[in-house]
Design a protein around this motif. Sequence first.
Motif, PDB file in Angstrom:
ATOM      1  N   GLU A 176      58.854  31.623  40.396  1.00 48.75           N
ATOM      2  CA  GLU A 176      58.145  30.569  39.674  1.00 48.75           C
ATOM      3  C   GLU A 176      57.233  29.780  40.611  1.00 48.75           C
ATOM      4  N   ALA A 177      57.686  29.548  41.834  1.00 48.88           N
ATOM      5  CA  ALA A 177      56.866  28.817  42.798  1.00 48.88           C
ATOM      6  C   ALA A 177      55.659  29.629  43.250  1.00 48.88           C
ATOM      7  N   ALA A 178      55.726  30.956  43.065  1.00 51.27           N
ATOM      8  CA  ALA A 178      54.636  31.836  43.501  1.00 51.27           C
ATOM      9  C   ALA A 178      53.686  32.192  42.360  1.00 51.27           C
ATOM     10  N   GLN A 179      53.721  31.443  41.272  1.00 48.87           N
ATOM     11  CA  GLN A 179      52.928  31.794  40.100  1.00 48.87           C
ATOM     12  C   GLN A 179      51.433  31.882  40.378  1.00 48.87           C
ATOM     13  N   ASP A 180      50.946  31.094  41.324  1.00 48.45           N
ATOM     14  CA  ASP A 180      49.509  31.161  41.613  1.00 48.45           C
ATOM     15  C   ASP A 180      49.123  32.459  42.311  1.00 48.45           C
ATOM     16  N   ARG A 181      50.125  33.262  42.721  1.00 55.99           N
ATOM     17  CA  ARG A 181      49.867  34.572  43.336  1.00 55.99           C
ATOM     18  C   ARG A 181      50.170  35.710  42.361  1.00 55.99           C
ATOM     19  N   ILE A 182      50.603  35.379  41.154  1.00 56.25           N
ATOM     20  CA  ILE A 182      50.966  36.391  40.163  1.00 56.25           C
ATOM     21  C   ILE A 182      49.958  36.335  39.023  1.00 56.25           C
ATOM     22  N   SER A 183      49.319  37.444  38.759  1.00 52.10           N
ATOM     23  CA  SER A 183      48.291  37.488  37.718  1.00 52.10           C
ATOM     24  C   SER A 183      48.923  37.628  36.337  1.00 52.10           C
ATOM     25  N   ALA A 184      48.084  37.575  35.325  1.00 56.23           N
ATOM     26  CA  ALA A 184      48.530  37.915  33.975  1.00 56.23           C
ATOM     27  C   ALA A 184      48.720  39.423  33.888  1.00 56.23           C
ATOM     28  N   PRO A 185      49.523  39.909  32.932  1.00 54.83           N
ATOM     29  CA  PRO A 185      49.637  41.362  32.751  1.00 54.83           C
ATOM     30  C   PRO A 185      48.296  41.964  32.343  1.00 54.83           C
ATOM     31  N   LEU A 186      48.069  43.210  32.713  1.00 52.12           N
ATOM     32  CA  LEU A 186      46.880  43.974  32.318  1.00 52.12           C
ATOM     33  C   LEU A 186      45.559  43.249  32.604  1.00 52.12           C
ATOM     34  N   PRO A 187      45.356  42.742  33.810  1.00 53.81           N
ATOM     35  CA  PRO A 187      44.076  42.100  34.111  1.00 53.81           C
ATOM     36  C   PRO A 187      42.933  43.105  34.137  1.00 53.81           C
ATOM     37  N   ASP A 188      41.731  42.620  33.905  1.00 52.11           N
ATOM     38  CA  ASP A 188      40.530  43.464  33.928  1.00 52.11           C
ATOM     39  C   ASP A 188      39.998  43.471  35.361  1.00 52.11           C
ATOM     40  N   VAL A 189      40.587  44.330  36.194  1.00 52.71           N
ATOM     41  CA  VAL A 189      40.345  44.243  37.634  1.00 52.71           C
ATOM     42  C   VAL A 189      38.950  44.700  38.034  1.00 52.71           C
ATOM     43  N   THR A 190      38.291  45.475  37.204  1.00 56.37           N
ATOM     44  CA  THR A 190      36.929  45.911  37.549  1.00 56.37           C
ATOM     45  C   THR A 190      35.863  45.122  36.793  1.00 56.37           C
ATOM     46  N   GLY A 191      36.286  44.222  35.938  1.00 62.47           N
ATOM     47  CA  GLY A 191      35.330  43.467  35.137  1.00 62.47           C
ATOM     48  C   GLY A 191      35.552  41.979  35.221  1.00 62.47           C
ATOM     49  N   ARG A 192      36.052  41.414  34.141  1.00 62.46           N
ATOM     50  CA  ARG A 192      36.204  39.968  33.998  1.00 62.46           C
ATOM     51  C   ARG A 192      36.983  39.329  35.145  1.00 62.46           C
ATOM     52  N   ASP A 193      38.035  40.004  35.640  1.00 65.21           N
ATOM     53  CA  ASP A 193      38.905  39.414  36.670  1.00 65.21           C
ATOM     54  C   ASP A 193      38.665  39.979  38.060  1.00 65.21           C
ATOM     55  N   ARG A 194      37.552  40.654  38.242  1.00 65.96           N
ATOM     56  CA  ARG A 194      37.276  41.374  39.476  1.00 65.96           C
ATOM     57  C   ARG A 194      37.424  40.518  40.733  1.00 65.96           C
ATOM     58  N   ALA A 195      36.942  39.301  40.698  1.00 63.75           N
ATOM     59  CA  ALA A 195      36.923  38.448  41.893  1.00 63.75           C
ATOM     60  C   ALA A 195      38.320  38.178  42.442  1.00 63.75           C
ATOM     61  N   ALA A 196      39.321  38.217  41.572  1.00 62.67           N
ATOM     62  CA  ALA A 196      40.683  37.914  42.015  1.00 62.67           C
ATOM     63  C   ALA A 196      41.317  39.066  42.779  1.00 62.67           C
ATOM     64  N   SER A 287      48.940  34.138  51.056  1.00 65.07           N
ATOM     65  CA  SER A 287      49.527  35.379  50.547  1.00 65.07           C
ATOM     66  C   SER A 287      50.950  35.102  50.083  1.00 65.07           C
ATOM     67  N   VAL A 288      51.657  36.165  49.739  1.00 65.04           N
ATOM     68  CA  VAL A 288      53.051  36.023  49.337  1.00 65.04           C
ATOM     69  C   VAL A 288      53.839  37.186  49.923  1.00 65.04           C
ATOM     70  N   THR A 289      55.039  36.895  50.408  1.00 61.60           N
ATOM     71  CA  THR A 289      55.954  37.923  50.890  1.00 61.60           C
ATOM     72  C   THR A 289      56.925  38.262  49.775  1.00 61.60           C
ATOM     73  N   VAL A 290      56.968  39.541  49.440  1.00 63.63           N
ATOM     74  CA  VAL A 290      57.852  40.001  48.362  1.00 63.63           C
ATOM     75  C   VAL A 290      58.980  40.801  49.008  1.00 63.63           C
ATOM     76  N   SER A 291      60.205  40.362  48.781  1.00 61.78           N
ATOM     77  CA  SER A 291      61.366  41.003  49.409  1.00 61.78           C
ATOM     78  C   SER A 291      62.156  41.802  48.397  1.00 61.78           C
ATOM     79  N   ALA A 292      62.628  42.975  48.838  1.00 64.50           N
ATOM     80  CA  ALA A 292      63.463  43.829  47.999  1.00 64.50           C
ATOM     81  C   ALA A 292      64.929  43.528  48.248  1.00 64.50           C
TER      82      ALA A 292
END
Length: 464
Positions: A176-196, A287-292
């Motif tokens: 929850e604290a890392a929400q600013d590093r987590i996108s919405a599902p199914l982003p438009d990575v080559t179009g509308r959301d490309r910059a992110a 950035s964010v560190t994701v641990s398994a």
Amino acid sequence: MDSAKNLPVAVIGAGPIGLAAAAHLLERGLEPLILEAGTTAGEAIEHWRHIRLFSPWRFNTDAAAVRLLEAAGWEAPRPTALPYGGELIDNYLTPLAALPEMSSRLQTGSRVTAVTRQGLDKTHIKGRDTAPFVVRVEHADGETRDHTVAAVIDASGTWSTRNPLGTSGLPAIGEEAAQDRISAPLPDVTGRDRAAFAGRRVLVVGAGHSAANTLINLADLTKEEPDTRILWAVRGATADKVYGGGDLDGLPARGQLGARVRRLVEAGKIELHTGFGISSFKSLESSVTVSAVDGRTLEADVVIPCTGFRPDLDILRELRLNLDPAVEAPMELGPLIDPEFHSCGTVPPHGAKLLAHPDKDFYIVGMKSYGRAPTFLLATGYEQVRSVAAALAGDQESADTVHLELPETGVCSTDAGTSCDVPTAASAAAENAPAESGCCAAPEPVLVGFPTGLTHGRAGANNS
């Protein structure tokens, strides 16, 4: 509905299934009140308008809705074409919602916050079946108003409540604290959301068709933004479920999707990390560190969640529901679609009888009726609401006589996702959005529901 014949039927959600429900109610002489939280019909699909559905147009439109549209001069799309989400909106949902029969009954910017029985909380039984429903709604004008209705059809979908990224059904520590590093599902990575995403380390989490689509789109992005690095984490020991059946898949577009992801991984374009169950997130300055769970870590600039969706049941707390304890679908439907035991869920045609709850004249339909299961198809939802409308109109024979023409199933992918129609994270809905996929099909429809493997779900796999 005998005691409330002069009251409308509330339809929660103006996605494909909600509008279809309204069309069937109108054909039955019943008055729908369509309540949509978004500013337009099908607003959830707007988030994934850049995604192409696996199923062709002939499975993506409802018969009653088409009858309304054709009476107004609408021309149907080519039935064998595979529409994008945006085309589903522009060529079908928007014209449907604009019809006078629909627009006069559609209230957008109207978020349902609760459903109950008039004068009765869920602990009271006397007179319950004959009491009308009260639907509490926050409207666009800022006011909260109660609407008294004869029945309620909840077609609100699951898009607003994605599954967390942790391994136990809970958010990972720090998620929850890392929400600013987590996108919405199914982003438009080559179009509308490309910059992110351009030139960044992008971690895709999940093993459904939503993940596959996102990975392919990111690979396309790297052609113009070569500094973009693609990481992919799945919980399973392999990604075989995503790779799917290839040429054996009855829906060619879906088979090609898995094959292409496999080639990208084998070519080193995608860095695959299997057996990666996420335990925690640690937000850093940039950035964010994701641990398994096993101690491995990945560094990412942005994380794309493709882990599926779940129903929001909070608005239904004052109703008497009968839900499967595992997938949170209606009790009789749950075992048929449980991904723990079914590759995609052997789902026979079903309608009002199977979808009924202890509170009479209340129904959950569409993607939300499948709870946490990822295998919903728009065609399934259309038959659901046809049957429900018949039941509410008192035509029990029609309500009980359910038929469903769906593609015959081939090799299936079982990860949670939006739906069976859209590349899942499930995913819909959904609502075929995320209308409303994770299941395989042959080109010619058969009247056998949606047959799939019965014993090849997660419980029968070593890589679940």
